[in-house]
Write a protein that holds these residues in place. Structure first.
Motif, short mmCIF file in Angstrom:
data_model
loop_
_atom_site.label_atom_id
_atom_site.label_comp_id
_atom_site.label_asym_id
_atom_site.label_seq_id
_atom_site.Cartn_x
_atom_site.Cartn_y
_atom_site.Cartn_z
N VAL A 302 0.87 -1.19 0.00
CA VAL A 302 0.00 0.00 0.00
C VAL A 302 0.90 1.23 0.00
CG1 VAL A 302 -1.93 -1.11 1.18
CG2 VAL A 302 -0.14 -0.02 2.53
N PRO A 303 0.44 2.28 -0.61
CA PRO A 303 1.28 3.48 -0.64
C PRO A 303 1.57 4.00 0.76
CG PRO A 303 -0.49 3.63 -2.22
CD PRO A 303 -0.78 2.44 -1.39
N ASN A 304 2.82 4.38 0.96
CA ASN A 304 3.25 4.90 2.24
C ASN A 304 2.89 6.39 2.32
OD1 ASN A 304 4.54 5.65 4.57
ND2 ASN A 304 6.57 4.89 3.95
N PRO A 305 2.04 6.75 3.26
CA PRO A 305 1.66 8.18 3.32
C PRO A 305 2.83 9.08 3.71
CG PRO A 305 0.75 6.95 5.16
CD PRO A 305 1.38 5.95 4.28
N ASN A 306 3.84 8.51 4.32
CA ASN A 306 4.97 9.32 4.75
C ASN A 306 6.10 9.36 3.73
OD1 ASN A 306 3.69 9.70 7.26
ND2 ASN A 306 4.48 7.72 7.99
N TYR A 307 5.81 8.76 2.62
CA TYR A 307 6.89 8.70 1.60
C TYR A 307 7.13 10.08 1.00
CZ TYR A 307 9.22 7.76 -2.82
OH TYR A 307 10.08 7.77 -3.87
N VAL A 308 8.35 10.43 0.97
CA VAL A 308 8.76 11.69 0.33
C VAL A 308 9.82 11.34 -0.72
CG1 VAL A 308 9.81 13.96 0.68
CG2 VAL A 308 8.35 12.97 2.47
N GLU A 309 9.57 11.83 -1.89
CA GLU A 309 10.53 11.52 -2.97
C GLU A 309 11.87 12.13 -2.63
OE1 GLU A 309 10.82 11.73 -7.83
OE2 GLU A 309 8.92 12.15 -6.82
N PRO A 310 12.93 11.33 -2.61
CA PRO A 310 14.24 11.86 -2.20
C PRO A 310 14.86 12.72 -3.29
CG PRO A 310 14.45 9.60 -2.88
CD PRO A 310 12.99 9.93 -2.97
N LEU A 311 15.84 13.48 -2.83
CA LEU A 311 16.61 14.26 -3.80
C LEU A 311 17.42 13.28 -4.66
CD1 LEU A 311 17.90 17.07 -1.44
CD2 LEU A 311 16.26 17.34 -3.32
N PRO A 312 17.75 13.70 -5.88
CA PRO A 312 18.52 12.78 -6.73
C PRO A 312 19.81 12.36 -6.06
CG PRO A 312 17.74 14.66 -8.00
CD PRO A 312 17.43 14.94 -6.57
N GLY A 313 20.04 11.04 -6.07
CA GLY A 313 21.28 10.51 -5.49
C GLY A 313 21.17 10.26 -4.00
N MET A 314 20.08 10.66 -3.42
CA MET A 314 19.92 10.46 -1.95
C MET A 314 18.94 9.32 -1.70
SD MET A 314 21.81 12.76 -0.54
CE MET A 314 21.18 12.95 1.12
N PRO A 315 19.19 8.51 -0.66
CA PRO A 315 18.23 7.44 -0.36
C PRO A 315 16.96 8.03 0.25
CG PRO A 315 19.98 7.50 1.28
CD PRO A 315 20.34 8.52 0.26
N ALA A 316 15.85 7.31 -0.01
CA ALA A 316 14.57 7.77 0.53
C ALA A 316 14.53 7.52 2.04
CB ALA A 316 13.42 7.06 -0.15
N ALA A 317 13.95 8.45 2.75
CA ALA A 317 13.85 8.29 4.20
C ALA A 317 12.83 7.23 4.57
CB ALA A 317 13.48 9.62 4.84
N GLU A 318 11.78 7.15 3.76
CA GLU A 318 10.72 6.17 4.01
C GLU A 318 10.50 5.37 2.73
OE1 GLU A 318 8.73 5.52 6.63
OE2 GLU A 318 9.69 6.97 7.98
N PRO A 319 10.12 4.08 2.87
CA PRO A 319 9.83 3.30 1.65
C PRO A 319 8.59 3.84 0.93
CG PRO A 319 9.26 2.05 3.60
CD PRO A 319 9.95 3.29 4.09
N GLU A 320 8.51 3.59 -0.32
CA GLU A 320 7.38 4.10 -1.11
C GLU A 320 6.10 3.36 -0.78
OE1 GLU A 320 8.07 3.92 -5.30
OE2 GLU A 320 6.26 5.04 -5.79
N PHE A 321 6.25 2.04 -0.55
CA PHE A 321 5.09 1.22 -0.21
C PHE A 321 5.29 0.58 1.15
CE2 PHE A 321 5.29 1.29 -4.85
CZ PHE A 321 4.01 1.70 -5.16
N LEU A 322 4.22 0.36 1.77
CA LEU A 322 4.24 -0.40 3.03
C LEU A 322 3.63 -1.76 2.77
CD1 LEU A 322 3.00 2.39 5.48
CD2 LEU A 322 5.35 1.55 5.18
N GLU A 323 4.13 -2.76 3.37
CA GLU A 323 3.62 -4.12 3.15
C GLU A 323 2.71 -4.50 4.30
OE1 GLU A 323 6.87 -6.73 2.45
OE2 GLU A 323 7.10 -6.06 0.37
#
Lengths: 597, 303
Positions: A302-323
């Motif tokens: 399911v889409p992660n409501p806390n997902y924030v698209e990271p800056l290029p080259g930077m890892p995302a702080a939160e996953p895009e989907f939650l399982e």
């Protein structure tokens, strides 16, 4: 004693001189004279004797050849009668009938005019019946004994005899009427003329984008390299034209059709084809996952409501989907995922992928459940009246001729070279061949009969010794009522000696024809099988694959679906099993895969 | 035959006919190429025309040989015949080339072309030689004799030399022995066999070793006497070995040797003057016969 000749007494000198003359010398011939006479008589007689004796033997008959026989006719050896008529004790003209005993020479055009030629039969597709056509005699163009390895090498001037001032019977000529050579009077190629239709490929393709920006994805053999022409355009088996572009061969490596990762069943490749086939394949992918996973559903993404698209080259702080654990039934899970995946394929706005719509046009997306992909029609051969050989031009870079490719952004762009591009080399100043036959075929090969009636023994021993050919090839596409091409009714030349010289025990044409057909049929079948195996194009393969997959799918479908007929409603049909609306003509339900027809 | 100003009309006519033929051929060639053929065919009408003309001229040139055999019929002046043979023969070459479209042919036609080349070249070589060598002979061979007389004259020279030397040096040893009648006559005349003159031995030795072999019927070109310089040197050397009264016979011997050399030179010049005819004549007859055969076979094939 002084010499008599220097004696001071003139009488002595005269006497001495007189003694030095052989008074009988005039009776003695000059020593060379007899030799000269013998040579003058003997040498000419010897020369003629050598010729007369030599012509008694097969090898010696070649003395009469005015030039070497072309390599294609060398198999006839010294049998002049295979081509020439025997007249007045010598070898006369070459008769068309003799040529036609082996060769099929379908008429050039049924409405052509060639004064003084032979009358023969041609098949007029407009009238649907054979018509009389006056054509040049074979030897008019195909001159033997002329130091030519191939008789098909015809000079442009030969064609210009008619095309420099083209006249036809019945109506206006369909072609340019003042063509004297490739560089004099030849019109621009039809596809490149002003007002010519655009490329009707019915696909969306941007050459510029592919050539300038596209690189091969990681994991492919050419990962990271830029796309160049030859990655997609490959020579066919004959190395003349390019193979047809197919998804599997050319697009799939970068544009793979996969079940989206949101389904969480891993990357599963889906076969490319009709929407129905794709729908079935998607459904099958989920079913297969269930079978392989013991009926256990995967975690639901399911889409992660806390997902924030990271800056290029930077890892995302939160996953895009939650399982999360999936509470749906297996049937619902499969149906919903199938529908979601297909919606992504066919509706670009539905998912970021929009896989099909990226390249294909769709006819109808009403209802959102069924789509009709417009069949692509990528032209394979552009020149309808000419041939082209890419292999012989392999030393050139593609863009030397296809100059506009790097600027071409629309599929409708016709990226062929124009005639000026060809004339840079194919001109007297360019050095390359300018003969018409370099690109054009004189004889209408569409009407050629490739199932010849000759036997090997005919070729080796002649038609006289072997059985006469049952029937010479006809000029029409199997529609000419009689073998008139062999013995034209109005021909000016005498009847072929081929048939008259046949032995008395020769079979009737019908018997011989049947026999020969039986004998050659097995051979032709074998050849045909081989040809089909080797020459079948990627397009045909794709179609065959699609059909096989469809058949497999049909067999795998539940039998109950076959028993209930689909409900026709307006332009849609309703699936009898799951009630999904699909476009008329759809064969399988996109949701449950049931057969709709 | 000397080529001089009197040939102007023949030369002009030949040149004009060649140019006219070339013009016709050029038109024919252009049309053939325009019709897509690689070269103008000899079987076309212009080609056949050139062929027949060339064959006719070949037959005429061959008839010149018959004319020489049949002098008694007095078929025109020999000079006119020779001029016609010469200039019309030259015209045959271009006509054959126009007929063949400048192709060297194949098989029989190639042989015909080869024979034509031999005839053509040998004829021209003969013409050049006939213009050059007679003048050279006139200049270099002062004691020219009829060619067929050369062996007879050489024998006469030898006998004369034998007599000269025998007179001065006594019997040479290979003279025929006198018969009984001759001996009887000599007795009656009280003649005695000639005694060798005093100091004549070197002359006799030199004659027998060098001069007489040089005077044999078969010319010895390797002999020192074959070269005037070495011959003079030898005779000068011999002259120092013999008494003065023998200088006169020695001088005569030198003159005889010089005459023998000239006869040899005449034979050599005569060879070059006429040897070309051994090629030209027979090959020309063979060419004519093959050309007739070629025409016959070609015509049978065409019709």
């Amino acid at each position: 004693m002084a010499r008599d000749l220097t004696d001071k007494n003139p009488i002595h000198r005269q006497k001495a001189r007189a003694q030095r003359i052989d008074h009988a010398y005039h009776a003695k011939p000059h020593p060379w004279r007899r030799r000269l006479f013998r040579l003058s008589v003997g040498l000419p007689l010897a020369a003629v004797a050598v010729i007369l004796v030599a012509t008694r033997f097969p090898q010696g008959r070649r003395l009469h050849l005015p030039g070497p026989v072309s390599s294609r006719h060398a198999v006839f050896g010294d049998r002049c009668q295979e081509c020439h008529a025997q007249e007045a004790g010598g070898w006369g003209r070459v008769l068309d009938e003799k040529c036609m005993a082996c060769h099929d020479g379908p008429v050039h055009h049924v409405n052509m005019v060639h004064d003084g030629g032979n009358w023969t039969k041609g098949f007029d597709p407009a009238k649907g019946e054979p018509v009389d056509v006056q054509t040049p005699q074979c030897a008019t163009c195909h001159a033997e004994h002329r130091d030519r390895p191939r008789l098909t090498e015809i000079a442009a001037a030969q064609c210009a005899q008619c095309h420099a001032d083209l006249k036809v019977t019945g109506g206006e000529p369909r072609f340019a009427t003042k063509i004297r050579s490739f560089t004099d009077g030849h019109p621009e190629f039809a596809a490149m003329r002003a007002g010519a239709p655009p490329d009707g490929a019915r696909l969306k393709f941007n050459h510029k984008r592919h050539l300038e920006k596209a690189t091969f994805p990681a994991g492919s053999p050419l990962a990271g390299s830029n796309v160049v022409c030859s990655h997609c355009h490959k020579l066919d088996q004959n190395r003349t034209y390019m193979q047809p572009i197919t998804y599997e061969a050319n697009c799939q490596v970068c544009h793979a059709l996969e079940v989206p990762s949101a389904s969480n069943i891993g990357p599963v490749a889906i076969a490319h084809g009709d929407p129905e086939l794709v729908a079935g394949a998607v459904r099958r992918a989920f079913d297969r996952f269930l079978v392989q996973n013991g009926g256990k559903l995967p975690k639901r993404k399911v889409p992660n409501p806390n997902y924030v698209e990271p800056l290029p080259g930077m890892p995302a702080a939160e996953p895009e989907f939650l399982e999360q654990d999936d509470a749906r039934s297996t049937e619902d899970w499969a149906l919903e995922n199938t529908a979601q995946t297909l919606a992504g394929f066919f509706h670009p706005k539905g998912t970021p992928r929009g896989a099909c719509i990226k390249c294909h046009y769709v006819e109808d997306v009403k209802g959102g459940d069924a789509v009709k992909i417009v069949d692509p029609a990528v032209p394979h051969v552009w020149f309808k009246h000419a041939t082209f050989n890419h292999e012989t031009h392999r030393v050139l870079g593609c863009t030397e001729c296809h100059t506009g490719v790097y600027q071409s952004q629309a599929t409708a762009d016709v990226n062929l070279p124009n005639i000026k591009s060809c004339q840079e080399c194919h001109a007297p100043s360019g050095g390359a061949q300018t003969d018409c036959v370099t690109c054009h075929l004189y004889h209408n090969r569409k009407d050629a009969n490739f199932a010849g009636m000759a036997k090997i023994e005919h070729i080796k021993h002649g038609f006289k010794e072997g059985a006469a050919p049952a029937e010479a090839p006809s000029t029409g596409p199997g529609k000419t009522p009689e073998p008139t091409a062999v013995a034209p009714a109005k021909t000016e030349t005498p009847p072929a000696t081929v048939k008259t010289e046949a032995p008395p025990d020769v079979k009737t044409p019908e018997q011989a024809k049947t026999e020969v057909k039986t004998e050659v049929s097995a051979e032709i079948k074998t050849e045909a099988k081989t040809e089909v195996k080797t020459l079948v194009s990627a397009e045909v393969k794709t179609e065959a694959k699609t059909e096989v997959q469809t058949e497999v799918k049909t067999e795998a479908l539940p039998k109950a679906a076959d028993t209930k007929p689909a409900i026709q409603k307006g332009r849609s049909v309703i699936c009898p099993k799951c009630g999904l609306h699909a476009t008329t003509g759809t064969r399988f339900c996109a949701r449950c895969g049931a057969k709709l027809k | 035959m000397l080529i001089n100003y009197s040939h102007k009309r023949w030369a002009t006519a030949t040149l004009a006919l060649t140019l006219a033929g070339a013009a016709v051929y050029a038109v024919h060639h252009y049309r053939s190429i325009a019709a897509g053929r690689t070269w103008p065919s000899g079987g076309s009408w212009p080609g056949l025309g050139f062929g027949f003309l060339a064959l006719g001229l070949m037959l005429f040139c061959a008839a010149y040989g018959l004319r020489k055999k049949l002098r008694r019929l007095r078929l025109g002046k020999a000079q006119t015949w020779l001029r016609a043979h010469l200039w019309l023969g030259l015209l045959t070459g271009p006509l054959v080339l126009f007929h063949s479209g400048f192709s060297l042919g194949h098989n029989l036609t190639a042989w015909i072309m080869l024979l034509l080349l031999i005839v053509f070249v040998s004829g021209i070589v003969g013409l050049v030689l006939q213009n050059l060598l007679p003048r050279a002979m006139l200049r270099q061979v002062t004691s020219e004799v009829t060619y067929e007389q050369i062996p007879y004259v050489v024998e006469a020279l030898r006998k004369e030399a034998d007599a000269l030397v025998a007179d001065a040096c006594g019997p040479l040893g290979f003279e025929p022995q006198p018969t009984a009648e001759e001996l009887e006559k000599m007795k009656k005349k009280k003649e005695k066999p000639k005694e060798p003159k005093k100091g004549s031995a070197p002359l006799k030795a030199y004659y027998l070793s060098e001069v007489r072999p040089f005077l044999e019927a078969a010319y010895r070109s390797s002999s020192p006497l074959a070269l005037p310089q070495s011959a003079t040197a030898q005779f000068e050397h011999t002259r120092t070995l013999i008494p003065e009264d023998l200088h006169e016979p020695l001088k005569d011997l030198s003159t005889i040797c010089d005459e023998r050399r000239q006869l040899a030179k005449q034979a050599r010049i005569h060879f070059w003057l006429h040897a070309w005819l051994m090629f030209h004549g027979p090959v020309a007859y063979a060419l004519t016969l093959l050309a007739v055969y070629h025409a016959a076979v070609g015509l049978m094939g065409a019709w």
